[in-house]
Design a protein around this motif. Sequence first.
Motif, mmCIF file in Angstrom:
data_model
loop_
_atom_site.group_PDB
_atom_site.id
_atom_site.type_symbol
_atom_site.label_atom_id
_atom_site.label_comp_id
_atom_site.label_asym_id
_atom_site.label_seq_id
_atom_site.Cartn_x
_atom_site.Cartn_y
_atom_site.Cartn_z
ATOM 1 N N TYR A 81 0.824 -1.213 0.000
ATOM 2 C CA TYR A 81 0.000 0.000 0.000
ATOM 3 C C TYR A 81 0.858 1.263 0.000
ATOM 4 C CZ TYR A 81 -3.572 3.426 1.154
ATOM 5 O OH TYR A 81 -4.395 4.525 1.123
ATOM 6 N N PRO A 82 1.901 1.369 0.836
ATOM 7 C CA PRO A 82 2.743 2.573 0.773
ATOM 8 C C PRO A 82 3.447 2.746 -0.570
ATOM 9 C CG PRO A 82 3.108 1.371 2.823
ATOM 10 C CD PRO A 82 2.294 0.479 1.938
ATOM 11 N N LYS A 83 3.808 1.637 -1.215
ATOM 12 C CA LYS A 83 4.481 1.746 -2.517
ATOM 13 C C LYS A 83 3.541 2.333 -3.561
ATOM 14 C CE LYS A 83 7.680 -2.136 -1.803
ATOM 15 N NZ LYS A 83 8.161 -3.426 -2.323
ATOM 16 N N PHE A 84 2.299 1.867 -3.575
ATOM 17 C CA PHE A 84 1.326 2.422 -4.528
ATOM 18 C C PHE A 84 0.976 3.864 -4.167
ATOM 19 C CE2 PHE A 84 0.734 -2.035 -5.633
ATOM 20 C CZ PHE A 84 0.485 -1.981 -6.997
ATOM 21 N N ALA A 85 0.899 4.134 -2.873
ATOM 22 C CA ALA A 85 0.558 5.502 -2.442
ATOM 23 C C ALA A 85 1.636 6.494 -2.845
ATOM 24 C CB ALA A 85 0.351 5.529 -0.932
ATOM 25 N N ALA A 86 2.853 6.023 -3.037
ATOM 26 C CA ALA A 86 3.953 6.917 -3.431
ATOM 27 C C ALA A 86 3.893 7.297 -4.902
ATOM 28 C CB ALA A 86 5.285 6.242 -3.111
ATOM 29 N N LEU A 87 3.057 6.613 -5.672
ATOM 30 C CA LEU A 87 2.887 6.933 -7.098
ATOM 31 C C LEU A 87 1.831 8.027 -7.217
ATOM 32 C CD1 LEU A 87 2.841 3.277 -8.513
ATOM 33 C CD2 LEU A 87 4.817 4.778 -8.135
ATOM 34 N N LYS A 88 2.215 9.187 -7.741
ATOM 35 C CA LYS A 88 1.354 10.374 -7.647
ATOM 36 C C LYS A 88 0.713 10.813 -8.960
ATOM 37 C CE LYS A 88 2.351 10.919 -3.275
ATOM 38 N NZ LYS A 88 1.313 10.647 -2.241
ATOM 39 N N SER A 89 0.885 10.066 -10.030
ATOM 40 C CA SER A 89 0.461 10.578 -11.335
ATOM 41 C C SER A 89 -0.915 10.094 -11.771
ATOM 42 C CB SER A 89 1.487 10.184 -12.398
ATOM 43 O OG SER A 89 1.488 8.774 -12.583
#
Length: 559
Positions: A81-89
């Motif tokens: 979840y944190p890895k996906f949350a770090a994707l901002k585009s």
Amino acid sequence: MKKNIIYLGLALFSASAIFNSCVQDYESSIKEPTRYTRNDIKSYADLFKVFWTVMDQRYNYFYEQKEKGGMDWNAIYKEYYPKFAALKSYSRIGVSDADMQADAEKARGYFTEIINPIIDRHFNVKISMPFSTSGVVNTYTFLGGMKEKKSNYYSFDAKFAYMKDRLNDVVFNSYSDTKDDMTYLMGSLKSNPEIYYFTYDSFALQKFLKIDLADKYVSPDPGNSLVLTPAAIESSAELNAIGDISKRNEIKNFTINILNEWNSFPNSNDMKSFNSQIGAFKSTEVLSDSFLVLTQQLLTKSNNLVKYNSPATYSTVLNSENLPYIQWFIAKMNDHVKWGYRLDIFQNAANKILTSAPFYKKFLNPLHKGDIKKLIIDLRGNGGGYTMDTRFFVDRFITKSTTAFYQRTKEGNGQFNYTPWIPVQVKPHLFGLPKDIPIVLLTDKESYSMSEMSTLMLKSQGPHAISIGDYSAGATAGLGGPDEFNGGTQDVIADGIFKFYIPLMATKNLNGEVIEGIGVKPDIYVAPPSDVEVSQMKNSPQTFVDRVMGEAIKYLSGK
């Protein structure tokens, strides 16, 4: 919300923080997958959350994956979840195309890492991700085991060409419709005529080959109002609107003659003979040569009946005054033929009899009579298909009622809410084998689903039925339609962002082993073909030697 209770076999365990579904951290109630919309996904974090939740509710092998492979679905949530949350585009706001494409590739990599260990070989999911600021979307397909090296195998077409010239009295055919296609090949081996060989590339035998006859054809029920009669013609308002009596009688007699000529077909002695022989087929499945000749004759006649709906038929009598009546007559004849006598249903049945006759006469009938003494069923390259082939085909090789394997489904939305394992029974077919014969099933890594279930069914009968070749594909999970209560889904979710294909049921064999992702273990293992062998079967079939067939012939020759 369901109470947090985990069902494992007959034991009941109270919920704990370890097993609590992570979805509860951010939702106070369970949301059915089909209720998600595009508005629920505004970020990569949302994309992952919806994916994780659907899997949490519907996937059927989490217990086995945790016990044997160490997969912890809750830990996956916490890690990714944190890895996906770090994707901002995802929102496309304030980013470049390069940013979006980089994030999409990262998300693709994360999903691959998560999904590759999934053991279910039916499972796949298509996920759409934004790829440019202009609105371009890329859709990626993810499968369990997608990064694993695949074993070599012979294509069905290459195997077909190789075997076709090695059979006596060879029979083959191909069928297709808008949804399915199927090819089969059969005959006795030239090298060993006592061994019969049968192969097919999908389980659609019942769909394309089963002869399922009505009790009678072109025989309307009494009082069918769509059957046209001379009395109905005489009382026709359109006919009686013709002022000139002689002209009226002329067209009346002309059309009654057409009606009588057409009716001569369903009223013929040949049609009566056909209907009288249906019962014999239903009670034996035997197609006599005389019945097939009669069927062909009737089908030919049915395609050459009077052309009542052709303008040319009325060219000698047509005029402006009788045109409304002729139009009325043609419409009534259409109803007479299509809905009164149901001619098309007879023609479909006749075509099915004729196209399926070789399968019955050369395989099913000799099998039931006991004329086939040894049998190879080659399931290599068979990707599975319809479970209804169990009753139509597989049960013909069953001689005793027994349990073949076990299945379960989910009984709730919890990660480990499973039903008990339920035995799946097989039983003999009315027109199946009269007694056990040596049977060899050939399998490879392209033997999927129903190929594997059929192998388990036949091997449940005893040591006379064995499998030879490579392990099968390991796609034994039972499929089914969407079911919001009991696991599995084949739904489009969030307006098409996701397309899941999750089977409904888990399967284990008679030894209590879940073989999903592993496959059915052959009794005689033959290593998969090398690159050279794959090429030789395709390009030099006359001189090539198939090692799997060689082992099957060697085994059966000693029986």
